[in-house]
Design a protein around this motif. Structure first.
Motif, mmCIF file in Angstrom:
data_model
loop_
_atom_site.group_PDB
_atom_site.id
_atom_site.type_symbol
_atom_site.label_atom_id
_atom_site.label_comp_id
_atom_site.label_asym_id
_atom_site.label_seq_id
_atom_site.Cartn_x
_atom_site.Cartn_y
_atom_site.Cartn_z
ATOM 1 N N SER A 1 -7.273 -6.607 7.643
ATOM 2 C CA SER A 1 -6.848 -5.721 8.732
ATOM 3 C C SER A 1 -6.391 -6.523 9.945
ATOM 4 O O SER A 1 -5.408 -6.156 10.609
ATOM 5 C CB SER A 1 -7.988 -4.775 9.126
ATOM 6 O OG SER A 1 -8.281 -3.876 8.075
ATOM 7 N N GLN B 1 -2.916 -7.871 9.165
ATOM 8 C CA GLN B 1 -1.874 -6.846 9.188
ATOM 9 C C GLN B 1 -1.587 -6.361 10.608
ATOM 10 O O GLN B 1 -0.422 -6.120 10.970
ATOM 11 C CB GLN B 1 -2.275 -5.686 8.283
ATOM 12 C CG GLN B 1 -2.289 -6.070 6.815
ATOM 13 C CD GLN B 1 -2.773 -4.937 5.937
ATOM 14 O OE1 GLN B 1 -1.984 -4.183 5.389
ATOM 15 N NE2 GLN B 1 -4.075 -4.806 5.798
ATOM 16 N N SER C 1 1.351 -2.385 1.327
ATOM 17 C CA SER C 1 1.389 -1.921 2.718
ATOM 18 C C SER C 1 2.607 -2.443 3.460
ATOM 19 O O SER C 1 2.649 -2.395 4.689
ATOM 20 C CB SER C 1 0.114 -2.367 3.454
ATOM 21 O OG SER C 1 -1.037 -1.831 2.845
ATOM 22 N N ASN D 1 3.587 -2.243 7.524
ATOM 23 C CA ASN D 1 3.545 -3.514 8.248
ATOM 24 C C ASN D 1 4.926 -3.997 8.673
ATOM 25 O O ASN D 1 5.050 -5.048 9.304
ATOM 26 C CB ASN D 1 2.843 -4.571 7.395
ATOM 27 C CG ASN D 1 1.362 -4.275 7.231
ATOM 28 O OD1 ASN D 1 0.736 -3.709 8.119
ATOM 29 N ND2 ASN D 1 0.797 -4.648 6.094
#
Length: 253
Positions: free
Chosen positions: A148, A151, A179, A183
């Protein structure tokens, strides 16, 4: 061979310019260890941010965005170097590089401010894209950093890159490929995805906008066997030595 580059509108910010993606299944050369005249047939080149882009080609600017180049620790504020509970700087032992501390929003913004300046420099030189390396540094952080954190930080870079009209690559880190839209990542640069049977993880997220670098003959064979008609694939020596040096290796499908 499809060599037309795609012009893609990016919705990251209201002022974001359209970015141009590298042509798919194109001749590629990985020159981050030193620039030299690209071989015949090469349409896409990746070079270190300190080098000039190759005239007339699609150029990707390499930046070490998550770690610190050896010897450049003093270029960073001391508190932006990741430290363990004993105050010792956490090092990527394979490359001798200090990790950057991305654990808080405030620190991520400070790190991004510096790296975004590098992106601006790449843009000014004429690069069309950036390749921020060591996205996966959280896996080497002694569990101090998280996916996390990585990102949240790369979104700061992608937003800035897109505002400058510069495309941004996801470098490795196949586990986060799903993702890529959230992102803001436009294409992938995947080291040894043939070797590790990961190329499909990247194409599932990025389609054929994937550039593959292998470092062994067996890895090149696997990548070419599975993806040679779709992706840009090259084998380089692990030090990505300039042409003319003793360790130089460059092969393609």
């Amino acid at each position: 061979m499809a060599l037309s580059a795609a012009l893609v509108a990016v919705p990251s910010t209201a002022s974001a310019a359209a970015v141009t993606l590298p042509p798919v299944h194109a001749g590629f050369d990985y020159q981050i260890g030193g620039a030299y005249t690209p071989p015949t047939g090469v349409a896409v080149v990746s070079r270190d941010r300190g080098a000039a882009p190759a005239a007339g080609l699609y150029n990707i600017c390499y930046v070490n965005a998550f770690q610190v180049q050896p010897g450049e620790e003093d270029d960073w504020d001391s508190d932006l170097l990741l430290r363990d509970a004993n105050g010792k700087v956490v090092i990527d032992e394979d490359w001798g590089e200090a990790l950057l501390d991305l654990r808080t929003d405030a620190k991520r913004k400070r790190v991004a401010a510096k790296v975004n300046g590098w992106i601006d420099g790449c843009k000014a030189k004429g690069y069309q894209a950036i390749e921020p390396d060591n996205y996966d540094s959280y896996t080497r952080s002694k569990k101090l950093l998280t996916a996390s954190n990585a990102q949240a930080y790369i979104r700061l870079l992608s937003t800035h890159a897109h505002a400058q009209g510069v495309a941004i690559a996801q470098k490795n880190t196949s586990e986060l490929a799903g993702s890529r839209v959230a992102n803001g990542l436009d294409f992938a640069v995947a080291e040894e995805c043939g070797t590790w049977d990961e190329c499909g993880d990247y194409t599932a997220a990025f389609g054929n906008n994937v550039i593959v670098i292998e470092y062994t003959a067996s890895g090149l064979k696997k990548a070419c066997s599975g993806w040679g008609t779709k992706l840009s694939i090259v084998q380089r020596d692990v030090d990505v030595s300039p042409k003319g040096s003793s360790g130089y290796v460059r092969k393609t499908c």
